[in-house]
Design a protein around this motif. Structure first.
Motif, PDB file in Angstrom:
ATOM      1  N   TRP A   1      74.488 104.994 109.331  1.00  0.00           N
ATOM      2  CA  TRP A   1      75.104 104.315 108.188  1.00  0.00           C
ATOM      3  C   TRP A   1      75.006 102.806 108.361  1.00  0.00           C
ATOM      4  O   TRP A   1      74.679 102.088 107.415  1.00  0.00           O
TER       5      TRP A   1
ATOM      6  N   GLU B   1      71.485 101.628 107.714  1.00  0.00           N
ATOM      7  CA  GLU B   1      71.165 101.630 106.288  1.00  0.00           C
ATOM      8  C   GLU B   1      71.867 100.502 105.535  1.00  0.00           C
ATOM      9  O   GLU B   1      71.433 100.113 104.459  1.00  0.00           O
ATOM     10  N   HIS B   2      72.956  99.984 106.085  1.00  0.00           N
ATOM     11  CA  HIS B   2      73.732  98.933 105.433  1.00  0.00           C
ATOM     12  C   HIS B   2      73.764  97.668 106.294  1.00  0.00           C
ATOM     13  O   HIS B   2      74.781  96.981 106.384  1.00  0.00           O
ATOM     14  N   SER B   3      72.654  97.347 106.917  1.00  0.00           N
ATOM     15  CA  SER B   3      72.608  96.209 107.839  1.00  0.00           C
ATOM     16  C   SER B   3      72.846  94.870 107.144  1.00  0.00           C
ATOM     17  O   SER B   3      73.226  93.903 107.795  1.00  0.00           O
ATOM     18  N   GLU B   4      72.638  94.817 105.840  1.00  0.00           N
ATOM     19  CA  GLU B   4      72.887  93.575 105.117  1.00  0.00           C
ATOM     20  C   GLU B   4      74.361  93.177 105.141  1.00  0.00           C
ATOM     21  O   GLU B   4      74.703  92.031 104.866  1.00  0.00           O
ATOM     22  N   LEU B   5      75.232  94.105 105.506  1.00  0.00           N
ATOM     23  CA  LEU B   5      76.651  93.776 105.610  1.00  0.00           C
ATOM     24  C   LEU B   5      76.895  92.750 106.719  1.00  0.00           C
ATOM     25  O   LEU B   5      77.882  92.016 106.685  1.00  0.00           O
TER      26      LEU B   5
ATOM     27  N   VAL C   1      75.429  95.941  98.295  1.00  0.00           N
ATOM     28  CA  VAL C   1      74.953  96.774  99.411  1.00  0.00           C
ATOM     29  C   VAL C   1      75.688  98.113  99.423  1.00  0.00           C
ATOM     30  O   VAL C   1      75.070  99.172  99.620  1.00  0.00           O
ATOM     31  N   LEU C   2      76.986  98.091  99.206  1.00  0.00           N
ATOM     32  CA  LEU C   2      77.756  99.335  99.225  1.00  0.00           C
ATOM     33  C   LEU C   2      77.430 100.245  98.044  1.00  0.00           C
ATOM     34  O   LEU C   2      77.631 101.453  98.116  1.00  0.00           O
TER      35      LEU C   2
ATOM     36  N   GLY D   1      74.398 100.634  97.078  1.00  0.00           N
ATOM     37  CA  GLY D   1      73.053 101.147  97.327  1.00  0.00           C
ATOM     38  C   GLY D   1      71.953 100.127  97.202  1.00  0.00           C
ATOM     39  O   GLY D   1      70.778 100.454  97.332  1.00  0.00           O
TER      40      GLY D   1
ATOM     41  N   ARG E   1      69.358  97.336  98.170  1.00  0.00           N
ATOM     42  CA  ARG E   1      68.633  97.059  99.414  1.00  0.00           C
ATOM     43  C   ARG E   1      67.747  95.840  99.195  1.00  0.00           C
ATOM     44  O   ARG E   1      67.136  95.682  98.147  1.00  0.00           O
TER      45      ARG E   1
END
Length: 187
Positions: A27, A30-34, A88-89, A91, A93
């Motif tokens: 997870w 997949e959400h590394s932009e956070l 980002v949350l 979806g 990218r």
């Protein structure tokens, strides 16, 4: 023909022990932009904290003081972080960059780098004796020349206008004193 099962207990005892950690890592990947959101938020909070705890004599400054820009930039960073996190949350990218239009086999353009360095250092040395308007005009014209502009009819005029407008805005409107030099004594 049998289909694989998704039951974690079907693979045997203890097979699913590492799955929550693996799922969490997946997870986060997949959400590394956070991570960028966290960085933007930290910078925004730092700017706002520094700006709001700054010791400033408001009576001498006027409506736009030294707190204005850090507060606006810090607030903007927090808003950008929140909007990016929401995207980002949901979806969103980021797309991988396809590359720049740079030929890495070519050597660096040291002539331009040295010209820009010389122009910058020259402006820094000349700002006190000549004043900001003249030194700034030389800086703007020299940077345009170093970066390839070859319009001797237009470039010095644009550089002078930009420099004088910058001087007027900072010195008169924002109350940031800049050295005027001998030319400002004449005008």
């Amino acid at each position: 023909m049998t289909t694989p099962t998704t039951d974690p207990g079907a693979a045997g005892p203890g097979a699913g022990a590492g799955e929550p950690a693996a799922g969490r890592r997946s997870w986060l990947r997949e959400h590394s932009e956070l991570g960028v959101c966290v960085l933007l938020s930290a910078l925004g909070v730092l700017l706002l904290t520094d700006a709001l705890t700054m010791d400033v004599d408001i009576a001498q400054r006027g409506p736009v003081g030294p707190r204005t820009v850090p507060v606006v930039v810090g607030g903007g960073l927090l808003v950008a972080a929140a909007l990016l996190a929401a995207d980002v949350l949901r979806g969103g990218r980021g797309r991988a960059e396809t590359g720049e239009d740079v030929d890495l086999s070519e050597p660096a353009d040291w002539r331009t780098v040295l010209l820009l360095t010389g122009v910058f250092l020259g402006a820094a040395v000349l700002i006190e004796p000549l004043g900001f308007p003249v030194a700034g005009a030389l800086l703007f014209w020299g940077a345009a020349f170093a970066l390839g502009s070859r319009r001797p009819d237009r470039d010095p005029l644009i550089a002078a206008v930009v420099s004088f407008v910058t001087y007027a805005v900072f010195d008169n409107l924002l109350g940031v004193p800049l050295p005027g030099g001998p030319l400002m004594g004449v005008l």
